[in-house]
Design a protein around this motif. Sequence first.
Motif, PDB file in Angstrom:
ATOM      1  N   THR A   1       0.358  -0.885   0.006  1.00  0.00           N
ATOM      2  CA  THR A   1       0.338  -0.031  -0.050  1.00  0.00           C
ATOM      3  C   THR A   1       0.708   1.643  -0.324  1.00  0.00           C
ATOM      4  OG1 THR A   1       0.266  -0.258   1.775  1.00  0.00           O
ATOM      5  CG2 THR A   1      -2.121  -1.429   1.267  1.00  0.00           C
ATOM      6  N   LEU A   2       0.711   2.518  -0.862  1.00  0.00           N
ATOM      7  CA  LEU A   2       1.181   3.599  -0.963  1.00  0.00           C
ATOM      8  C   LEU A   2       0.724   4.209   0.009  1.00  0.00           C
ATOM      9  CD1 LEU A   2       2.099   3.464  -4.732  1.00  0.00           C
ATOM     10  CD2 LEU A   2       4.201   3.612  -3.172  1.00  0.00           C
ATOM     11  N   THR A   3       1.286   5.305   0.600  1.00  0.00           N
ATOM     12  CA  THR A   3       0.875   6.493   1.313  1.00  0.00           C
ATOM     13  C   THR A   3       0.383   7.533   0.497  1.00  0.00           C
ATOM     14  OG1 THR A   3       2.978   6.546   2.835  1.00  0.00           O
ATOM     15  CG2 THR A   3       1.428   8.935   2.479  1.00  0.00           C
ATOM     16  N   GLY A   4      -0.805   7.857   0.934  1.00  0.00           N
ATOM     17  CA  GLY A   4      -1.904   8.640   0.133  1.00  0.00           C
ATOM     18  C   GLY A   4      -2.936   7.531  -0.973  1.00  0.00           C
ATOM     19  N   ASP A   5      -2.503   6.458  -0.875  1.00  0.00           N
ATOM     20  CA  ASP A   5      -3.313   5.802  -1.697  1.00  0.00           C
ATOM     21  C   ASP A   5      -3.652   4.480  -1.225  1.00  0.00           C
ATOM     22  OD1 ASP A   5      -5.217   4.560  -3.760  1.00  0.00           O
ATOM     23  OD2 ASP A   5      -3.875   4.722  -5.251  1.00  0.00           O
ATOM     24  N   THR A   6      -4.327   4.289   0.008  1.00  0.00           N
ATOM     25  CA  THR A   6      -3.784   3.816   0.834  1.00  0.00           C
ATOM     26  C   THR A   6      -5.316   2.175   0.807  1.00  0.00           C
ATOM     27  OG1 THR A   6      -5.174   4.187   2.931  1.00  0.00           O
ATOM     28  CG2 THR A   6      -2.931   4.099   2.642  1.00  0.00           C
ATOM     29  N   THR A   7      -5.780   2.332  -0.566  1.00  0.00           N
ATOM     30  CA  THR A   7      -7.447   1.649  -0.846  1.00  0.00           C
ATOM     31  C   THR A   7      -7.422   0.410  -1.322  1.00  0.00           C
ATOM     32  OG1 THR A   7      -8.185   2.956  -1.994  1.00  0.00           O
ATOM     33  CG2 THR A   7      -8.802   4.140  -0.260  1.00  0.00           C
ATOM     34  N   ARG A   8      -6.216   0.145  -2.203  1.00  0.00           N
ATOM     35  CA  ARG A   8      -5.754  -1.131  -2.756  1.00  0.00           C
ATOM     36  C   ARG A   8      -4.235  -1.105  -2.683  1.00  0.00           C
ATOM     37  NH1 ARG A   8      -3.341   1.156  -8.328  1.00  0.00           N
ATOM     38  NH2 ARG A   8      -2.702   3.155  -8.060  1.00  0.00           N
ATOM     39  N   LEU A   9      -4.115  -2.637  -3.216  1.00  0.00           N
ATOM     40  CA  LEU A   9      -3.043  -3.089  -3.112  1.00  0.00           C
ATOM     41  C   LEU A   9      -2.292  -3.011  -4.556  1.00  0.00           C
ATOM     42  CD1 LEU A   9      -3.242  -6.174  -0.956  1.00  0.00           C
ATOM     43  CD2 LEU A   9      -2.533  -4.408   0.117  1.00  0.00           C
ATOM     44  N   VAL A  10      -1.245  -3.080  -4.244  1.00  0.00           N
ATOM     45  CA  VAL A  10      -0.363  -2.808  -5.888  1.00  0.00           C
ATOM     46  C   VAL A  10       0.903  -3.617  -5.735  1.00  0.00           C
ATOM     47  CG1 VAL A  10      -1.501  -0.591  -6.275  1.00  0.00           C
ATOM     48  CG2 VAL A  10       0.849  -0.957  -5.304  1.00  0.00           C
ATOM     49  N   ARG A  11       2.096  -4.140  -7.215  1.00  0.00           N
ATOM     50  CA  ARG A  11       2.488  -5.005  -6.934  1.00  0.00           C
ATOM     51  C   ARG A  11       3.963  -3.554  -6.786  1.00  0.00           C
ATOM     52  NH1 ARG A  11       2.763  -5.990 -13.206  1.00  0.00           N
ATOM     53  NH2 ARG A  11       2.727  -4.380 -13.073  1.00  0.00           N
ATOM     54  N   LEU A  12       4.787  -4.869  -6.387  1.00  0.00           N
ATOM     55  CA  LEU A  12       6.361  -3.894  -6.078  1.00  0.00           C
ATOM     56  C   LEU A  12       6.651  -3.578  -7.809  1.00  0.00           C
ATOM     57  CD1 LEU A  12       8.882  -3.365  -4.914  1.00  0.00           C
ATOM     58  CD2 LEU A  12       9.883  -5.299  -5.528  1.00  0.00           C
TER      59      LEU A  12
END
Length: 254
Positions: A223-234
């Motif tokens: 999860t990225l700071t500022g966009d924590t509603t979804r999971l992303v790949r490395l």
Amino acid sequence: MLAEYATLDTNEVAKLMFGSRPAAARHLNVLVRAGLVWRFVYDTDSTHRAHYEVSTTGVRLLADRLHRAGEPVPPNLASAQPDQLMVNNLVVGLTQAAKASQGRSWLYGWRRGVDATIWLHSRGVTGVQPRAAGIWLQDGLAARFLLHIDDGVSAPRLAQMLDGYRHSRAGVPAGCILMLTMTGSRETELHEDLLNAPLPVPVATATFDRLNKASDASAPIWTLTGDTTRLVRLIDTVGNYHRPTGAADLKPPR
């Protein structure tokens, strides 16, 4: 190889080098009988898996070999570093994913914690202690990352572990900072703190539990700071970065 990772179990050695557990076990047994490697079991491991590390004799002979070849002897050769088992879990998984990708993915430029810290210091970044650094290549894209791990004791709040990046005048020589957290609440707290005091590069987080349940760290567990509603790949931790509000005075990520 064993000296580089400090401690590995039979399955990890098989994944990194031999492709099969029996082949790894045979080679490890030869090293144990020669006195070059120690075999042991962690008291806290209910699976009773055999782990291996280079013996005192093995370290001495390896250091002598490097010296005779004119190669530098790494600091703390073959010694385990903080959070070594968690780091090994991540790097072994990425290495296996790269092998299975048929050339579409690759883990490049891997540095252990002490080497990563020295490398950062040479580039003017101080006050931080990453557990590893590397570059993950996938489908023609690259994510240069610095890995930090929540040990529960280094700082009351995880954001404090990353303050050195904020104060670096030379910038941060990475596309993203990865933080593995002990719990979901620690992860949420970190994102909230970074929204209030952003860093000049993306910060992506995953809990220990998400990493352990995933096939490997390249999977969508971050999860990225500022966009924590979804999971992303490395590989997406750089390209999908959304700068938090108030970060306009910071340099954009490279």
